[in-house]
Structure formats: C-alpha cells, structure tokens
Design a protein around this motif. Sequence first.
Motif, mmCIF file in Angstrom:
data_model
loop_
_atom_site.group_PDB
_atom_site.id
_atom_site.type_symbol
_atom_site.label_atom_id
_atom_site.label_comp_id
_atom_site.label_asym_id
_atom_site.label_seq_id
_atom_site.Cartn_x
_atom_site.Cartn_y
_atom_site.Cartn_z
ATOM 1 N N TYR A 249 6.819 -5.902 -1.037
ATOM 2 C CA TYR A 249 7.192 -7.109 -1.227
ATOM 3 C C TYR A 249 7.507 -7.418 -2.723
ATOM 4 O O TYR A 249 7.568 -6.955 -3.764
ATOM 5 N N SER A 250 7.750 -8.566 -3.010
ATOM 6 C CA SER A 250 8.506 -8.865 -3.905
ATOM 7 C C SER A 250 7.543 -9.006 -4.840
ATOM 8 O O SER A 250 7.535 -8.280 -6.394
ATOM 9 N N ASP A 251 5.676 -9.936 -4.504
ATOM 10 C CA ASP A 251 4.151 -10.198 -4.996
ATOM 11 C C ASP A 251 3.910 -9.118 -4.942
ATOM 12 O O ASP A 251 2.848 -8.885 -5.217
ATOM 13 N N GLY A 252 3.863 -7.356 -4.184
ATOM 14 C CA GLY A 252 3.607 -6.928 -4.255
ATOM 15 C C GLY A 252 3.439 -5.829 -3.090
ATOM 16 O O GLY A 252 3.950 -6.169 -1.999
ATOM 17 N N ASP A 253 2.776 -4.957 -2.526
ATOM 18 C CA ASP A 253 2.775 -3.693 -1.997
ATOM 19 C C ASP A 253 1.609 -4.675 -0.213
ATOM 20 O O ASP A 253 0.796 -4.006 -0.619
ATOM 21 N N LEU A 254 2.087 -3.753 0.264
ATOM 22 C CA LEU A 254 1.423 -4.116 1.663
ATOM 23 C C LEU A 254 1.314 -2.677 2.221
ATOM 24 O O LEU A 254 2.200 -2.590 2.869
ATOM 25 N N LYS A 255 -0.164 -2.189 2.688
ATOM 26 C CA LYS A 255 -0.296 -1.063 3.310
ATOM 27 C C LYS A 255 -1.763 -0.411 4.322
ATOM 28 O O LYS A 255 -2.283 -1.391 4.722
#
Length: 266
Positions: A249-255
């Motif tokens: 995502y634009s504000d970070g990763d989701l894993k």
Amino acid sequence: MIKGFFRKYSKKKGVRIGFLACIILLAGFLIWGSVYYSKSSVINRYITAYSKSGDVFENIKEYVVWSDTGKQITNEETKYTKFSRLDTSTASQLSEELKTASSSDGSYVKRVGSRFLVFPNYRIAFEPMSLIIKTNVNKVDISLNEKKVSTSDSEDYSVTVERLPLSDYTASISGTYNKKPISLSKTYDGKDKTLDLSVSFKNFTVTSNLTDGELYFDKTRIGTLKDGQYEVSDYPVTESAKAYVKKVYSDGDLKSKEQLLSEISE
C-alpha cells in the motif's frame, strides 16, 4: 726454547677455547631448537598465523599436512574450503584442543620427519574427509561453499567431493524446474557426511483475504492472487521454505502469517 714453549702453550690454549666455544654454541643451538621446534611452540605459531588478517590459508599453509601422507595441503585441495580467521576465544579453544588431540580426531599435531636431523618436525595434520551431495532435481548447479562442483544430470543424482580438510561446509543447489526457481542449501553438521538437497513437488491452493496480494515463497515472488486465490502446481518445495502473501500500500506493506510449505497438505 722458552719462546717455543709459550707458542705451543698458546696454541693449545686457543684450541681449548675454540673447542669450548663450539660446545657452548652447540648447547645453545640444542636448547633453542628444543624450544622452537617443540609441539607447543608449533601450535602457538599455527594459532598466531590462523589469527592474522589476510588470506587465512596462505597464512597457515606451511603448517598443515594430510594425516595419511604427511604431505603439505595445497591450494587446489582447498578450493572448496573456507578457513575463517580465528577470534580470541576460538583461538584459545583450538590451541587447547590441539594439545590433547590424537590421530582419531579430525586434526592433530603429527611429526613428519626431522629438522637438522635432531629436532622433530611437527605439523598440524588433517584427516581427509569426503562429502556426498545429493539431489532429485535434474539440471541444477551443485555448489560447495559457493563454488560450483557439478551440474546434476538426473533425478537421482549424487556427487562425492573427496579429500577435504576439516572445516565448515555448506552445499547448495540453484537453477530452475519447469521455469520455477530453485535455491536450497544445507550445512555440514560435523557428523552426517551426506548432504541431501532433495525437494518435494506439491500442488495446492493458496487462499487469502488479501485478494490481489503477491504470493511469496521465502524471498521469491511466485505470482499474484486472483479473487483471493492462487493455484500452485508442481512446485519444488524444501523443508524450510515458507509461504506468505504480501500486499503493498502507499503507506506501507501488509503481510500474512508465514506458513511452512512442508506442512501444507495437497
């Protein structure tokens, strides 16, 4: 006549002094040699060389021989071997081990002749060992300590690397299978001399609420999920590999949580 007597006496005295000087020099040489060529002194010089910066094998090469032949170990014979510089603690430990090591150990102090026909010529003897590397994947590169050994030519392939000095070894395979990347390594544990780099091939479905996330096996990107699913077909799986889904995502990763591939049932 008196002059002749003194000349004869002086000559005898000079001979005695010369003979005494030779005896003193010989005694000093024997004392020096018995210390310098002693087992403990050779161990100390070996440990010092092993701890120096630079090319470690070049530093220790003059001290190391094969236990079965007594011949010096060459650069060619160590092309798959990594000798790492000793730190203070490992240097002290190795020194103590060598003082009590015997021919039943992987390395020990061995006499290989004499110095000046008098002093023992001690060297650090390494027992030659062999490692067997196996894989069930055809046409992949087989490496030992990151140096290529061979390329597999069947699905039941093994290669033996002979006359290796005791050290740390990691075998690995790299290549592709059905256009899928394969990378696997295994480290010699000091006991099992067969390093099995076989893989299993699995078919399964990955499901995630990250509906258009990216599927990864360790650091390798496998593909993009569609409507929260991805079909994995005939994929080479190792025991330690882990699968996860990641969405950027634009504000970070989701894993997602990581899952061992070996635990996934087909």
